[in-house]
Design a protein around this motif. Sequence first.
Motif, short mmCIF file in Angstrom:
data_model
loop_
_atom_site.label_atom_id
_atom_site.label_comp_id
_atom_site.label_asym_id
_atom_site.label_seq_id
_atom_site.Cartn_x
_atom_site.Cartn_y
_atom_site.Cartn_z
N THR A 64 -50.18 18.63 22.97
CA THR A 64 -48.57 18.72 23.13
C THR A 64 -48.07 18.77 21.92
O THR A 64 -46.97 19.49 21.50
CB THR A 64 -47.96 17.70 23.95
N LEU A 65 -48.78 18.24 20.75
CA LEU A 65 -48.21 18.18 19.39
C LEU A 65 -47.92 19.49 18.88
O LEU A 65 -47.51 19.99 17.72
CB LEU A 65 -48.87 17.05 18.60
N ASP A 66 -48.90 20.69 19.50
CA ASP A 66 -48.96 21.99 18.74
C ASP A 66 -47.74 22.85 19.31
O ASP A 66 -47.56 23.84 18.71
CB ASP A 66 -50.53 22.65 19.36
N PHE A 67 -46.92 22.36 20.14
CA PHE A 67 -45.76 23.00 20.74
C PHE A 67 -44.52 22.51 20.24
O PHE A 67 -44.23 21.28 19.84
CB PHE A 67 -45.71 23.13 22.26
N SER A 68 -43.53 23.38 20.14
CA SER A 68 -42.25 23.21 19.42
C SER A 68 -41.25 24.16 20.20
O SER A 68 -41.43 25.27 20.41
CB SER A 68 -41.95 23.51 18.07
N THR A 69 -40.23 23.31 20.76
CA THR A 69 -38.99 23.97 21.65
C THR A 69 -38.59 25.37 20.72
O THR A 69 -37.98 26.34 21.29
CB THR A 69 -38.04 23.31 22.47
N GLU A 70 -38.50 25.21 19.47
CA GLU A 70 -37.81 26.10 18.44
C GLU A 70 -38.57 27.32 18.52
O GLU A 70 -38.10 28.34 18.44
CB GLU A 70 -38.18 25.64 17.10
N ASN A 71 -39.63 27.37 19.21
CA ASN A 71 -40.44 28.87 19.30
C ASN A 71 -40.44 29.13 20.95
O ASN A 71 -40.95 30.25 21.10
CB ASN A 71 -41.77 28.48 18.99
N PHE A 72 -39.75 28.52 21.24
CA PHE A 72 -39.38 28.85 23.10
C PHE A 72 -38.29 29.90 22.97
O PHE A 72 -37.34 29.65 23.78
CB PHE A 72 -39.33 27.82 23.75
N ILE A 73 -38.38 31.07 22.56
CA ILE A 73 -37.49 32.22 22.50
C ILE A 73 -37.87 33.48 22.93
O ILE A 73 -39.31 33.78 22.66
CB ILE A 73 -36.97 32.28 21.01
N GLY A 74 -37.31 34.27 23.93
CA GLY A 74 -37.89 35.34 24.37
C GLY A 74 -38.59 35.28 25.82
O GLY A 74 -39.18 36.03 26.25
N GLY A 75 -38.32 34.03 26.45
CA GLY A 75 -38.80 34.03 27.90
C GLY A 75 -40.49 34.09 27.80
O GLY A 75 -41.16 33.97 26.69
N LEU A 76 -41.19 34.67 29.10
CA LEU A 76 -42.36 34.51 29.21
C LEU A 76 -43.07 35.55 28.40
O LEU A 76 -44.30 35.55 28.04
CB LEU A 76 -42.77 34.60 30.67
N LYS A 77 -42.21 36.62 27.60
CA LYS A 77 -42.86 37.65 27.17
C LYS A 77 -43.26 37.07 25.76
O LYS A 77 -44.07 37.62 25.20
CB LYS A 77 -41.68 38.82 27.02
#
Length: 260
Positions: A64-77
Motif C-alpha cells: 500500500t505504501l507504493d500508492f498515493s492519492t495524488e496520482n489518482f487522477i483521470g479515473g480508471l483510464k
Amino acid sequence: MDSVLKDVIDDVHQHVVETSHKIVRVLVAEQYLDTKAAGEFLLFSNQLFRLTPASAHPLWLTQTLDFSTENFIGGLKSAEVADFALFLLSNIHKIESPILSTDELRYDFDHAFDEAREAVDLSSTFEKLIERLEEIIAADVIDSRVVQQTLERLKALLKRNKHGSLTSILVSLHYGRFAIKAFEGVLSANKHLKPVVTAFKEEFSIAEEKVRDAEARLKKAAVERLTNEDRLRRFFVENRLDSSTVQGYLTLRDDDQEVI
C-alpha cells in the motif's frame, strides 16, 4: 504486546477493511474509484503499518505504501488508478485476514512438544525402558564395570528426561542406541539376561517410533500456528496449485479439494 495497543491495531485494521469494502462496492457497481475512500484506505493502512512491528506486516500492507492519492487522477483510464483497483480487487480477502501481533507470532516449541509427547504417551514407554534396565541391573550378573556404569547412566537419563524437552529426549535415545550397539552382545550372552535385553530393544524401537510421531505432530502444529491457514487456503485455491505441496500440514475442506 500491550492489550491497549492491540485494541488500537484491531480498530485501525477494521477501518482498513471497511474502507476497502466501500471502494470495491463502487468499483464493481459503477466502474469508478471513490478517491475519498481510497485516501482513507491509504491513510488507515499507513497508520496500521506504523503501529505494527515489521515481523507482522503482510505483503499487501507493505504494498500500500507504493500508492498515493495524488496520482489518482483521470479515473480508471489512469494507469495509477487501474493499478490500485487491480491491487485492491486481488487482495481484498487478504486484507480481511487478521493482523498477527508479535506475541501471536511467537511459538513455544517446548510447550508444543509437551503436548505432542503426551499425545503419543512417550512417558509410559520411557517407564518401561527404565523397568527393563532395572531388571538387567538387579540381576547382578554383569561382570564389566563399564557396562554397569553405562546402564546406570542410561537409566538416570531416561528418568530425568522422560518429561523433558525434545532435545533431552533425543539425547537419551542417542545414548541408548550407543549402549545397545556397544553392549548388546555382552548382555545377550547371558541366558538369563537375553530375553530382558530383547524386550528392552523392542521397547526402545517403540520409543524411537513415538518420538518420530511426536516430532511430526510438533512440525504440523508449528506450521498451523505460524501460518494463516485461511490465507494459505485461498492462495492454493485461487492459483489452482497442487495441495500435496503442503500435504499433512494444511487441511483443506472438501469443497476446496474440488477446486484444486
